[in-house]
Write a protein that holds these residues in place. Structure first.
Motif, mmCIF file in Angstrom:
data_model
loop_
_atom_site.group_PDB
_atom_site.id
_atom_site.type_symbol
_atom_site.label_atom_id
_atom_site.label_comp_id
_atom_site.label_asym_id
_atom_site.label_seq_id
_atom_site.Cartn_x
_atom_site.Cartn_y
_atom_site.Cartn_z
ATOM 1 N N SER A 149 0.855 -1.187 0.000
ATOM 2 C CA SER A 149 0.000 0.000 0.000
ATOM 3 C C SER A 149 0.890 1.236 0.000
ATOM 4 O O SER A 149 2.102 1.155 0.209
ATOM 5 C CB SER A 149 -0.884 0.006 1.236
ATOM 6 O OG SER A 149 -0.128 0.324 2.379
ATOM 7 N N GLY A 150 0.268 2.392 -0.221
ATOM 8 C CA GLY A 150 1.026 3.641 -0.274
ATOM 9 C C GLY A 150 1.821 3.895 0.999
ATOM 10 O O GLY A 150 2.990 4.267 0.950
ATOM 11 N N GLU A 173 6.441 16.421 2.396
ATOM 12 C CA GLU A 173 5.052 15.977 2.187
ATOM 13 C C GLU A 173 4.946 14.468 1.972
ATOM 14 O O GLU A 173 4.398 14.012 0.959
ATOM 15 C CB GLU A 173 4.422 16.699 1.002
ATOM 16 C CG GLU A 173 4.196 18.179 1.266
ATOM 17 C CD GLU A 173 3.324 18.803 0.198
ATOM 18 O OE1 GLU A 173 2.267 18.228 -0.092
ATOM 19 O OE2 GLU A 173 3.720 19.844 -0.351
ATOM 20 N N ALA A 176 1.137 13.150 1.480
ATOM 21 C CA ALA A 176 0.161 13.840 0.630
ATOM 22 C C ALA A 176 -0.660 12.880 -0.223
ATOM 23 O O ALA A 176 -1.795 13.159 -0.569
ATOM 24 C CB ALA A 176 0.870 14.845 -0.270
ATOM 25 N N MET A 177 -0.100 11.722 -0.574
ATOM 26 C CA MET A 177 -0.822 10.834 -1.480
ATOM 27 C C MET A 177 -1.400 9.611 -0.772
ATOM 28 O O MET A 177 -1.812 8.659 -1.426
ATOM 29 C CB MET A 177 0.126 10.364 -2.591
ATOM 30 C CG MET A 177 0.692 11.527 -3.366
ATOM 31 S SD MET A 177 1.773 11.011 -4.687
ATOM 32 C CE MET A 177 0.587 10.425 -5.890
ATOM 33 N N LEU A 178 -1.422 9.627 0.561
ATOM 34 C CA LEU A 178 -1.791 8.414 1.287
ATOM 35 C C LEU A 178 -3.195 8.490 1.877
ATOM 36 O O LEU A 178 -3.729 9.572 2.105
ATOM 37 C CB LEU A 178 -0.791 8.173 2.419
ATOM 38 C CG LEU A 178 0.694 8.140 2.008
ATOM 39 C CD1 LEU A 178 1.552 7.846 3.211
ATOM 40 C CD2 LEU A 178 0.929 7.116 0.924
ATOM 41 N N ASP A 179 -3.777 7.308 2.148
ATOM 42 C CA ASP A 179 -5.070 7.262 2.828
ATOM 43 C C ASP A 179 -4.842 7.417 4.338
ATOM 44 O O ASP A 179 -3.709 7.405 4.800
ATOM 45 C CB ASP A 179 -5.843 5.990 2.452
ATOM 46 C CG ASP A 179 -5.105 4.716 2.784
ATOM 47 O OD1 ASP A 179 -4.210 4.754 3.636
ATOM 48 O OD2 ASP A 179 -5.412 3.682 2.186
ATOM 49 N N PRO A 180 -5.928 7.602 5.116
ATOM 50 C CA PRO A 180 -5.751 7.919 6.545
ATOM 51 C C PRO A 180 -4.823 6.943 7.275
ATOM 52 O O PRO A 180 -3.969 7.363 8.055
ATOM 53 C CB PRO A 180 -7.168 7.849 7.098
ATOM 54 C CG PRO A 180 -8.034 8.202 5.949
ATOM 55 C CD PRO A 180 -7.351 7.640 4.740
ATOM 56 N N ASN A 181 -4.960 5.663 7.012
ATOM 57 C CA ASN A 181 -4.103 4.681 7.675
ATOM 58 C C ASN A 181 -2.642 4.851 7.290
ATOM 59 O O ASN A 181 -1.756 4.798 8.138
ATOM 60 C CB ASN A 181 -4.539 3.275 7.274
ATOM 61 C CG ASN A 181 -5.045 2.509 8.462
ATOM 62 O OD1 ASN A 181 -5.316 3.104 9.509
ATOM 63 N ND2 ASN A 181 -5.169 1.208 8.315
ATOM 64 N N ARG A 183 -1.202 7.515 6.270
ATOM 65 C CA ARG A 183 -0.681 8.733 6.901
ATOM 66 C C ARG A 183 -0.251 8.448 8.330
ATOM 67 O O ARG A 183 0.820 8.843 8.763
ATOM 68 C CB ARG A 183 -1.775 9.815 6.912
ATOM 69 C CG ARG A 183 -2.009 10.449 5.585
ATOM 70 C CD ARG A 183 -2.530 11.862 5.710
ATOM 71 N NE ARG A 183 -3.819 11.961 6.358
ATOM 72 C CZ ARG A 183 -4.980 11.977 5.702
ATOM 73 N NH1 ARG A 183 -5.006 11.890 4.400
ATOM 74 N NH2 ARG A 183 -6.096 12.087 6.358
ATOM 75 N N HIS A 206 1.093 19.515 4.715
ATOM 76 C CA HIS A 206 -0.092 20.367 4.686
ATOM 77 C C HIS A 206 -1.138 19.875 5.676
ATOM 78 O O HIS A 206 -2.216 20.442 5.766
ATOM 79 C CB HIS A 206 -0.716 20.380 3.289
ATOM 80 C CG HIS A 206 0.031 21.214 2.318
ATOM 81 N ND1 HIS A 206 0.557 22.441 2.652
ATOM 82 C CD2 HIS A 206 0.355 21.007 1.028
ATOM 83 C CE1 HIS A 206 1.160 22.943 1.588
ATOM 84 N NE2 HIS A 206 1.062 22.092 0.600
ATOM 85 N N MET A 208 -2.214 19.698 9.257
ATOM 86 C CA MET A 208 -1.880 20.367 10.512
ATOM 87 C C MET A 208 -1.810 19.384 11.685
ATOM 88 O O MET A 208 -1.055 19.575 12.618
ATOM 89 C CB MET A 208 -2.915 21.452 10.810
ATOM 90 C CG MET A 208 -3.060 22.453 9.692
ATOM 91 S SD MET A 208 -1.519 23.352 9.369
ATOM 92 C CE MET A 208 -1.568 23.500 7.594
ATOM 93 N N GLU A 209 -2.605 18.327 11.611
ATOM 94 C CA GLU A 209 -2.644 17.360 12.711
ATOM 95 C C GLU A 209 -1.310 16.645 12.881
ATOM 96 O O GLU A 209 -1.006 16.140 13.952
ATOM 97 C CB GLU A 209 -3.729 16.308 12.466
ATOM 98 C CG GLU A 209 -5.127 16.779 12.812
ATOM 99 C CD GLU A 209 -5.688 17.758 11.795
ATOM 100 O OE1 GLU A 209 -5.163 17.806 10.665
ATOM 101 O OE2 GLU A 209 -6.630 18.487 12.145
#
Lengths: 297, 286
Positions: A149-150, A173, A176-181, A183, A206, A208-209
């Motif tokens: 996966s990404g 970054e 930037a191209m990943l899904d929540p998991n 990230r 980008h 903020m969390e």
């Protein structure tokens, strides 16, 4: 000694016309003076075109300053003789994992860096193992990268940098191209490297969390560092950040909205736990007050 | 007017020993004028689904029909379908190629065989809809900022005047303001033109803030298809497939656990704010 030290760093992109004559210059980084201590976690925020990536590319000598200086672990990046040492000290991870993976098998990909450095074979394998373990990808060492996966690919990219034993990693970054998991995985890996291995981290993002755990947050605009402080200090300035095309974490924004609606909350709340604690305290205070009033009547 | 998928499945690599079922029995209808969010982890089948919507891929099983007609019928005008269902891929600015912004947007309608006047009318309107300032029409698209490039690329698809606009992560890599501007503009053009918009996104916050219906995909199947409040009520199930609820939903869950009387189904900041304010109001006892 500081791991990264820039002094009045400026960088100009030079535009050429079709004949190759200089048409003009664009100042992407402007007079940035910055020092990062070993083991710090630094986050860099800024809108598109604010100069974040240009700054980042100076840290492993992909770009050299037009004016001013950059020292990485005491080495001046402009000195050609230092080039490979600088790149070994400061590794970079970019946005798109697909552009950074070259090996057919995960462990080969991670071994590519140390192999190029002339590390003895036995040690390469040790480094590959420890790097993959550090980012939690050891179980996938025999996989083909295109089956991942990404978030997993991005962690392999980080392991590839890690195997070169850098003192500092710059992540531009990476989520930037990943899904929540994905990230979450990548940020967790970066924080673990910082806390456990003591690697200095510079994170450009980008989201903020992702920066609320950083030691210092830098905000860039028009090539300059316009804000600098702890996440709490920076995110207390909601309106100023908005003017810079940025945002604050959702929790901070919610607390800010509640503040505007009249709840006496402190500035710069960063986590759901903090907000819950503050609201609970506030409610208890209100209840005490209500009881008191009742007792008076 | 609608696009309808009935029991659509799609297999990759059927000629190999290990075919992969990327779509598995998908039933879905996209009516006129809806703002739909499509979410799912990497590899869940979102992109495969999207490529079916305008006939780039042919279903291995099942039927995809547009206005009641199977699009894979022998004489179905699929070229026309591609102008009705506009796809904007990830990083669409990589597809810009013309010498100036206006010619780039004109390229699509020109290829539909429209007259010069009609082509230019459409290009103008498309650029207007994405909020691109007229004084830059003559500029090279490569000299624009990331957000502006993306607007031009979206305008290029809008100039085909599609009935359904599918955007695959239109805000990836944009700064927060750029993200809000693009999404705001998409919401505005949806209202203005009455077209349907399908937004593929990894940002639960964006989806919660803008869409009226969410389709959740996992392992090639549709897991949920409902309004945001209901979909984000399934926090545990979403996490199990690599997704999440918007952050405010988590905050409300935390508050609820600490004894606050809040509705955990709020998905946006204003909703959450109102819930908390309501819960914080102390009963006037005298």
């Amino acid at each position: 000694m500081n791991i990264i030290e820039t002094s009045h760093l400026s960088y100009d992109y030079i535009r050429h016309d079709e004949e190759g004559n200089v048409e003009g210059t664009t100042r992407a980084v402007s007079d940035v003076t910055l020092s990062v201590k070993p083991g710090q976690f630094i986050a860099i925020l800024g809108h598109n075109g604010s100069g974040k990536s240009t700054l980042a590319k100076h840290i492993n000598a992909l770009l050299l300053p037009s004016e001013g200086t950059v020292f990485v672990d005491g080495m001046d990046t402009r000195e050609e003789g230092h080039l490979w040492d600088v790149r070994q000290t400061a590794g970079m991870v970019f946005q798109n994992p697909d552009n950074q993976i070259i090996g057919q098998v995960v462990e080969e990909d991670v071994g590519f860096g140390p192999e190029n450095m002339g590390v003895p074979t036995k040690e390469i394998w040790e480094r590959v193992e420890e790097s993959l373990k550090a980012v939690g990808m050891y179980a996938y060492r025999k996989y083909s990268p295109n089956k991942l996966s990404g978030g997993q690919k991005q962690r392999v990219s980080i392991a590839g940098v890690l195997a070169m034993h850098p003192k500092c990693i710059v992540l531009d970054e990476p989520t930037a191209m990943l899904d929540p998991n994905g990230r979450k995985e990548v940020i967790r890996a970066a924080r673990a490297l910082n806390e456990v291995e003591g690697v200095t981290i510079l994170l450009i993002t980008h989201y903020m969390e992702e920066v609320i755990h950083a030691d210092t947050v830098l905000v860039m605009d028009e090539g300059r560092v316009v804000m600098q402080g702890t996440p709490r200090e920076v995110f207390s300035r909601v309106e100023q950040l908005r003017q810079l095309r940025l945002d604050v974490p959702q929790v901070t924004l919610l607390a800010y909205e509640l503040q505007k609606s009249g709840l006496p909350l402190p500035d710069g709340i960063l986590t759901a736990d903090e907000l819950t604690a503050e609201l609970t305290a506030l409610r208890e205070k209100q209840e005490r007050k209500a009881k008191k009033e009742k007792a008076c009547h | 007017m609608s696009l309808k998928l009935e029991h659509v499945s799609y297999l990759y690599g059927t000629d190999t020993t290990l075919p992969v079922r990327a779509l598995d029995d998908i039933c879905l209808e996209i009516p006129d004028g809806q703002f739909i969010g499509l979410i799912g982890h990497t590899g869940s089948g979102k992109s495969t689904l999207v490529q079916h919507l305008n006939g780039l891929l042919e279903p291995s099983e099942g039927i995809l029909s547009y206005n009641g007609r199977n699009i894979w019928e022998k004489d179905f005008p699929r070229k026309e379908l591609r102008s009705k269902v506009g796809l904007v891929f990830q990083y669409p600015e990589h597809q810009l190629f013309e010498v100036d912004v206006f010619s780039d947007v004109c390229f699509g309608p020109k290829n539909l065989g429209l007259s010069k006047e009609e082509t230019e009318r459409r290009a103008r309107r498309a650029l207007e809809l994405v909020g691109f300032p007229e004084e830059f029409y003559g500029q090279s698209p490569f000299e624009l900022s990331g957000g502006q490039k993306r607007r031009v690329a979206i305008a290029g698809v809008l100039a085909m005047e599609p009935k359904i606009l599918v955007l695959d992560e239109p805000t990836a890599g944009l700064d927060p303001r750029g993200r809000d501007e693009i999404l705001g503009q998409i919401a505005h053009l949806k209202k203005e033109t009455g077209i349907s918009v399908v937004l593929v996104s990894h940002s639960m916050e964006d989806v919660a803030n803008y869409v009226e219906r969410i389709v959740v995909m996992s392992h090639g199947k549709i897991l949920f298809d409902d309004v945001p409040r209901n979909v984000f009520g399934h926090v545990k199930e979403l996490e199990a497939v690599g997704l999440a609820a918007p952050q405010v939903t988590y905050i409300l869950h935390k508050l609820k656990e600490s004894g606050f009387d809040v509705d955990t189904q709020a998905t946006t900041i204003p909703e959450a704010r109102d819930e908390i304010l309501k819960a914080m109001k102390v009963e006037k006892t005298c």
